[in-house]
Write a protein that holds these residues in place. Structure first.
Motif, short mmCIF file in Angstrom:
data_model
loop_
_atom_site.label_atom_id
_atom_site.label_comp_id
_atom_site.label_asym_id
_atom_site.label_seq_id
_atom_site.Cartn_x
_atom_site.Cartn_y
_atom_site.Cartn_z
N ALA A 1 16.26 -4.77 1.47
CA ALA A 1 15.67 -3.48 1.87
C ALA A 1 15.61 -2.52 0.69
CB ALA A 1 16.49 -2.88 3.00
N HIS A 2 16.63 -2.55 -0.15
CA HIS A 2 16.68 -1.64 -1.30
C HIS A 2 15.53 -1.91 -2.28
CE1 HIS A 2 18.64 0.97 -4.25
NE2 HIS A 2 18.33 0.06 -5.15
N TYR A 3 15.33 -3.18 -2.62
CA TYR A 3 14.31 -3.52 -3.61
C TYR A 3 12.94 -3.79 -3.00
CZ TYR A 3 17.98 -3.74 -7.06
OH TYR A 3 19.01 -3.41 -7.89
N GLY A 4 12.84 -3.91 -1.70
CA GLY A 4 11.57 -4.26 -1.08
C GLY A 4 10.84 -3.12 -0.40
N PHE A 5 11.49 -1.96 -0.25
CA PHE A 5 10.87 -0.88 0.52
C PHE A 5 9.64 -0.30 -0.17
CE2 PHE A 5 10.46 3.60 1.72
CZ PHE A 5 10.22 3.44 3.07
N ILE A 6 9.77 0.09 -1.42
CA ILE A 6 8.63 0.71 -2.12
C ILE A 6 7.48 -0.27 -2.30
CG2 ILE A 6 7.91 1.75 -4.32
CD1 ILE A 6 10.54 3.27 -4.31
N PRO A 7 7.71 -1.54 -2.70
CA PRO A 7 6.59 -2.48 -2.75
C PRO A 7 5.92 -2.66 -1.39
CG PRO A 7 8.41 -3.35 -4.01
CD PRO A 7 8.92 -2.14 -3.30
N LEU A 8 6.70 -2.63 -0.32
CA LEU A 8 6.12 -2.75 1.03
C LEU A 8 5.21 -1.57 1.34
CD1 LEU A 8 6.04 -4.17 3.83
CD2 LEU A 8 7.94 -2.68 4.46
N VAL A 9 5.64 -0.37 0.98
CA VAL A 9 4.81 0.83 1.20
C VAL A 9 3.52 0.74 0.39
CG1 VAL A 9 4.72 3.32 0.82
CG2 VAL A 9 6.75 2.29 1.83
N VAL B 1 1.96 -2.02 -0.64
CA VAL B 1 1.09 -3.05 -0.06
C VAL B 1 0.44 -2.54 1.22
CG1 VAL B 1 1.13 -5.31 1.09
CG2 VAL B 1 2.26 -5.01 -1.10
N ILE B 2 1.19 -1.85 2.05
CA ILE B 2 0.60 -1.30 3.28
C ILE B 2 -0.47 -0.26 2.93
CG2 ILE B 2 1.08 0.11 5.32
CD1 ILE B 2 3.76 -1.39 5.53
N GLY B 3 -0.19 0.56 1.92
CA GLY B 3 -1.17 1.57 1.50
C GLY B 3 -2.42 0.95 0.93
N ASN C 1 -3.74 -1.84 1.82
CA ASN C 1 -4.50 -2.51 2.88
C ASN C 1 -5.00 -1.55 3.96
OD1 ASN C 1 -4.20 -5.03 1.70
ND2 ASN C 1 -2.21 -5.34 2.67
N SER C 2 -4.84 -0.26 3.76
CA SER C 2 -5.28 0.69 4.77
C SER C 2 -6.70 1.17 4.47
CB SER C 2 -4.32 1.88 4.81
OG SER C 2 -4.38 2.59 3.60
N GLU C 3 -7.29 1.82 5.45
CA GLU C 3 -8.62 2.40 5.27
C GLU C 3 -8.46 3.89 5.10
OE1 GLU C 3 -11.60 1.05 4.96
OE2 GLU C 3 -10.78 -0.97 5.14
N PRO C 4 -9.14 4.59 4.25
CA PRO C 4 -9.99 4.12 3.17
C PRO C 4 -9.13 3.49 2.07
CG PRO C 4 -9.72 6.48 2.99
CD PRO C 4 -9.02 6.05 4.24
N LYS C 5 -9.72 2.59 1.33
CA LYS C 5 -8.99 1.85 0.30
C LYS C 5 -8.71 2.75 -0.90
CE LYS C 5 -9.37 -2.54 1.80
NZ LYS C 5 -8.26 -3.33 2.16
N PRO C 6 -7.45 3.14 -1.12
CA PRO C 6 -7.14 3.96 -2.29
C PRO C 6 -6.94 3.08 -3.52
CG PRO C 6 -5.19 3.66 -0.97
CD PRO C 6 -6.31 2.97 -0.24
N SER C 7 -7.07 3.68 -4.69
CA SER C 7 -6.76 2.94 -5.93
C SER C 7 -5.25 2.98 -6.14
CB SER C 7 -7.49 3.56 -7.12
OG SER C 7 -6.93 4.83 -7.40
N ILE C 8 -4.75 2.13 -7.01
CA ILE C 8 -3.31 2.08 -7.25
C ILE C 8 -2.81 3.40 -7.83
CG2 ILE C 8 -3.48 1.06 -9.55
CD1 ILE C 8 -0.89 0.02 -7.00
N THR C 9 -3.64 4.08 -8.65
CA THR C 9 -3.21 5.37 -9.21
C THR C 9 -3.08 6.44 -8.13
OG1 THR C 9 -5.51 5.89 -9.78
CG2 THR C 9 -4.15 4.91 -11.50
N GLN C 10 -3.96 6.40 -7.14
CA GLN C 10 -3.85 7.35 -6.03
C GLN C 10 -2.59 7.09 -5.20
OE1 GLN C 10 -7.62 6.57 -4.19
NE2 GLN C 10 -8.49 8.52 -4.93
N LEU C 11 -2.22 5.82 -5.08
CA LEU C 11 -1.01 5.49 -4.31
C LEU C 11 0.25 5.94 -5.04
CD1 LEU C 11 -1.67 1.96 -2.85
CD2 LEU C 11 -1.29 4.07 -1.60
N LEU C 12 0.25 5.81 -6.37
CA LEU C 12 1.45 6.09 -7.13
C LEU C 12 1.57 7.54 -7.56
CD1 LEU C 12 1.59 2.89 -9.35
CD2 LEU C 12 2.82 3.37 -7.24
N SER C 13 0.50 8.32 -7.45
CA SER C 13 0.60 9.73 -7.84
C SER C 13 1.34 10.52 -6.76
CB SER C 13 -0.80 10.32 -8.07
OG SER C 13 -1.47 10.42 -6.84
N PRO C 14 2.10 11.54 -7.17
CA PRO C 14 2.90 12.29 -6.21
C PRO C 14 2.10 13.25 -5.32
CG PRO C 14 3.25 13.15 -8.42
CD PRO C 14 2.38 11.94 -8.55
N VAL C 15 0.84 13.50 -5.61
CA VAL C 15 0.04 14.41 -4.79
C VAL C 15 -0.91 13.69 -3.90
CG1 VAL C 15 -0.10 16.74 -5.69
CG2 VAL C 15 -1.12 14.90 -6.98
#
Length: 82
Positions: A54-62, A64-66, A68-82
């Motif tokens: 759970a410790h090492y898998g939570f953020i990668p799970l979030v 991956v879920i992000g 695969n969601s609609e609308p498809k965000p880019s990886i930079t949008q997922l990792l940015s704090p805003v």
């Protein structure tokens, strides 16, 4: 706050069970004690492994879920704090 229950076996006092003949039914008691010890060890190992997963898998799970969601965000949008 309630205290945590201890999983450590309590040491036995002198004399063993009262009223029992020496050596009577020791095999069953030993088998039962071994089974309890194995269940406690297995449970402890399982909980430690689940905690690490759970410790090492939570953020990668979030992420991956992000992804695969609609609308498809880019990886930079997922990792940015805003």
């Amino acid at each position: 706050m309630a205290s945590r229950p201890s999983l450590k076996a309590k040491p036995k006092g002198k004399g063993g069970r009262k009223g029992a003949a020496p050596g009577a039914d020791d095999g069953e008691a030993t088998r039962a004690a071994t089974a309890v010890r194995l269940v406690k060890e297995w449970t402890t190992w399982t909980m430690k492994t689940a905690k690490v997963a759970a410790h090492y898998g939570f953020i990668p799970l979030v992420i991956v879920i992000g992804m695969n969601s609609e609308p498809k965000p880019s990886i930079t949008q997922l990792l940015s704090p805003v």
